[in-house]
Design an enzyme around this catalytic site. Structure first.
Site, short mmCIF file in Angstrom:
data_model
loop_
_atom_site.label_atom_id
_atom_site.label_comp_id
_atom_site.label_asym_id
_atom_site.label_seq_id
_atom_site.Cartn_x
_atom_site.Cartn_y
_atom_site.Cartn_z
N ASP A 1 0.88 -1.14 0.00
CA ASP A 1 0.00 0.00 0.00
C ASP A 1 0.94 1.21 0.00
O ASP A 1 2.09 1.09 0.41
CB ASP A 1 -0.84 -0.04 1.28
CG ASP A 1 -1.84 1.08 1.35
OD1 ASP A 1 -2.53 1.31 0.35
OD2 ASP A 1 -1.92 1.73 2.40
N ASP B 1 -1.30 -0.71 6.02
CA ASP B 1 -1.44 -0.14 7.36
C ASP B 1 -2.85 0.30 7.70
O ASP B 1 -3.18 0.48 8.87
CB ASP B 1 -0.54 1.10 7.48
CG ASP B 1 -1.07 2.21 6.61
OD1 ASP B 1 -1.24 1.99 5.40
OD2 ASP B 1 -1.34 3.31 7.13
N ASP C 1 -7.29 -1.47 4.41
CA ASP C 1 -6.44 -2.55 3.93
C ASP C 1 -6.81 -3.90 4.53
O ASP C 1 -6.34 -4.93 4.06
CB ASP C 1 -4.97 -2.26 4.25
CG ASP C 1 -4.50 -0.99 3.57
OD1 ASP C 1 -5.05 -0.65 2.51
OD2 ASP C 1 -3.59 -0.34 4.09
P1 ADP Z 1 -3.71 4.79 0.07
O1 ADP Z 1 -4.07 3.79 -0.96
O2 ADP Z 1 -2.66 5.74 -0.42
O3 ADP Z 1 -3.36 4.20 1.41
P2 ADP Z 1 -6.50 5.39 0.78
O4 ADP Z 1 -7.11 4.29 -0.02
O5 ADP Z 1 -6.57 5.31 2.27
O6 ADP Z 1 -4.99 5.71 0.32
O7 ADP Z 1 -7.16 6.76 0.34
C1 ADP Z 1 -7.15 7.13 -1.02
C2 ADP Z 1 -7.42 8.59 -1.22
O8 ADP Z 1 -8.69 8.92 -0.65
C3 ADP Z 1 -6.43 9.50 -0.54
O9 ADP Z 1 -5.30 9.76 -1.36
C4 ADP Z 1 -7.27 10.77 -0.33
O10 ADP Z 1 -7.30 11.52 -1.53
C5 ADP Z 1 -8.65 10.21 -0.07
N1 ADP Z 1 -8.91 10.07 1.37
C6 ADP Z 1 -9.02 8.91 2.07
N2 ADP Z 1 -9.29 9.14 3.37
C7 ADP Z 1 -9.32 10.48 3.51
C8 ADP Z 1 -9.55 11.37 4.61
N3 ADP Z 1 -9.77 10.93 5.86
N4 ADP Z 1 -9.52 12.70 4.36
C9 ADP Z 1 -9.29 13.18 3.13
N5 ADP Z 1 -9.08 12.40 2.05
C10 ADP Z 1 -9.09 11.08 2.22
MG MG Z 2 -3.54 3.31 3.15
#
Ligand code: ADP
Ligand code: MG
Length: 310
Positions: free
Chosen positions: A16, A206, A210
């Protein structure tokens, strides 16, 4: 012990991005197109994000810097892979990515800065965006290189972030493939595709999002310090201090342990087999029989104690 065995056979490692390959500690690098004061926009964002454990939320709260009065916030909803919505001081606040704005039908202004963009909408009106940037973990590139040396065939990065951010991290870490703009369920199907192509697939992550992927992969590895409880619960292996260099180390330990296990199995069976044949021919006395049983056991235990070193 079964996870140790799986770990020794890993051929594909899927990561991730946020909090795993990167530190997940974002700095605010800009506030754009805001009609109100930047400080005010950040305040709305931090308050709306006050209940989320996502690295983005924690970073926005830290950037805001002041104590957060939770009584000002209600109806908090986290939209996984997109952002959050909440009511702050009676105003409906949305904070999240392009997808969140599209979902709620709010026209937004794109951004050319490198980084993760958090669009903010207040009472259905676009209010500007905050650009935050994350840094790749200093040991990431070296850890990926070591995985290659250990015979891992493919390294893959999955992220919900935008394509250019994903590509920048891919180049910096040396991961083979990167897939961006994935929703949590897309991450599961990506991992399923990889499981179809080749065994054995490990997923390192993390976040709360996930957890499904961690349990779907042959081996789920979670970050112990930064990781969410859900991720740690769903994982098979936990890296206690989030350092990626622990990953090649864990694989080496598992390989060495498996080698010692195999040595012991072959040694014990061989001695017992030989003594069995000799005793059938009437060639062994009681002491040799005792050695074949207890002696072999003690030698195997002594050999197994080598796993404690290094
Ligand atoms: P990654 O795959 O990088 O771990 P996530 O799947 O958790 O990221 O989130 C993907 C995208 O969704 C982030 O890059 C952000 O743009 C948006 N996002 C997720 N959670 C939040 C949050 N709590 N506040 C603002 N944006 C969020
Ligand atoms: Mg993540």
């Amino acid at each position: 012990s079964n996870y140790l065995e799986t770990l020794s056979q890993v051929k594909t490692v899927v990561f991730d991005k946020t909090g795993t390959l990167t530190q997940g500690v974002f700095e605010v690098s800009g506030v754009h197109h805001s009609e109100m004061e930047n400080e005010k926009l950040l305040e709305y964002a931090a308050l709306a994000e006050c209940a989320s454990s996502h690295p983005i939320s924690k970073s926005l709260q830290r950037a805001y810097g002041k104590a957060i009065d939770r009584d000002r916030v209600r109806d908090i909803q986290e939209i996984s892979g997109k952002g959050v919505s909440a009511v702050v001081d009676g105003h409906a606040v949305l904070a999240g990515n392009d997808k969140l704005m599209a979902l709620r039908g709010i026209p937004f202004i794109g951004c050319h800065s490198v980084g993760t963009i958090i669009h903010i909408a207040i009472d259905g009106q676009y209010a500007g965006h905050i650009v935050i940037s994350d840094v790749v973990k200093p040991e990431a590139a070296e850890a990926i290189r070591q995985l290659k040396t250990l015979g891992v065939k493919k390294t893959v990065m999955l992220t919900g972030d935008k394509k250019d951010t994903a590509e920048a991290v891919r180049r910096e870490t040396g991961v083979d493939e990167a897939y961006s703009q994935l929703m949590p369920q897309d991450k599961v199907s990506r991992v399923e595709d990889l499981l179809g192509e080749e065994h054995t697939v490990a997923f390192v992550g993390d976040g709360i999002n996930d957890a499904p992927v961690l349990s779907r992969a042959d081996l789920g590895i979670a970050m112990g310090a930064m990781g969410s409880d859900a991720a740690i619960e769903a994982a098979d292996v936990v890296l206690m201090d989030d350092h990626l260099d622990r990953l090649p180390k864990a694989i080496s330990i598992s390989r060495r342990t498996m080698r010692i296990v195999h040595e012991n199995i072959i040694f014990s069976l061989a001695v017992k087999g030989i003594v069995l044949v000799l005793s059938a021919l009437g060639l062994v006395n009681m002491w040799i029989a005792v050695f074949a049983d207890v002696g072999v056991l003690i030698l195997a235990v002594l050999n197994a104690m080598r796993t404690l070193r290094g």
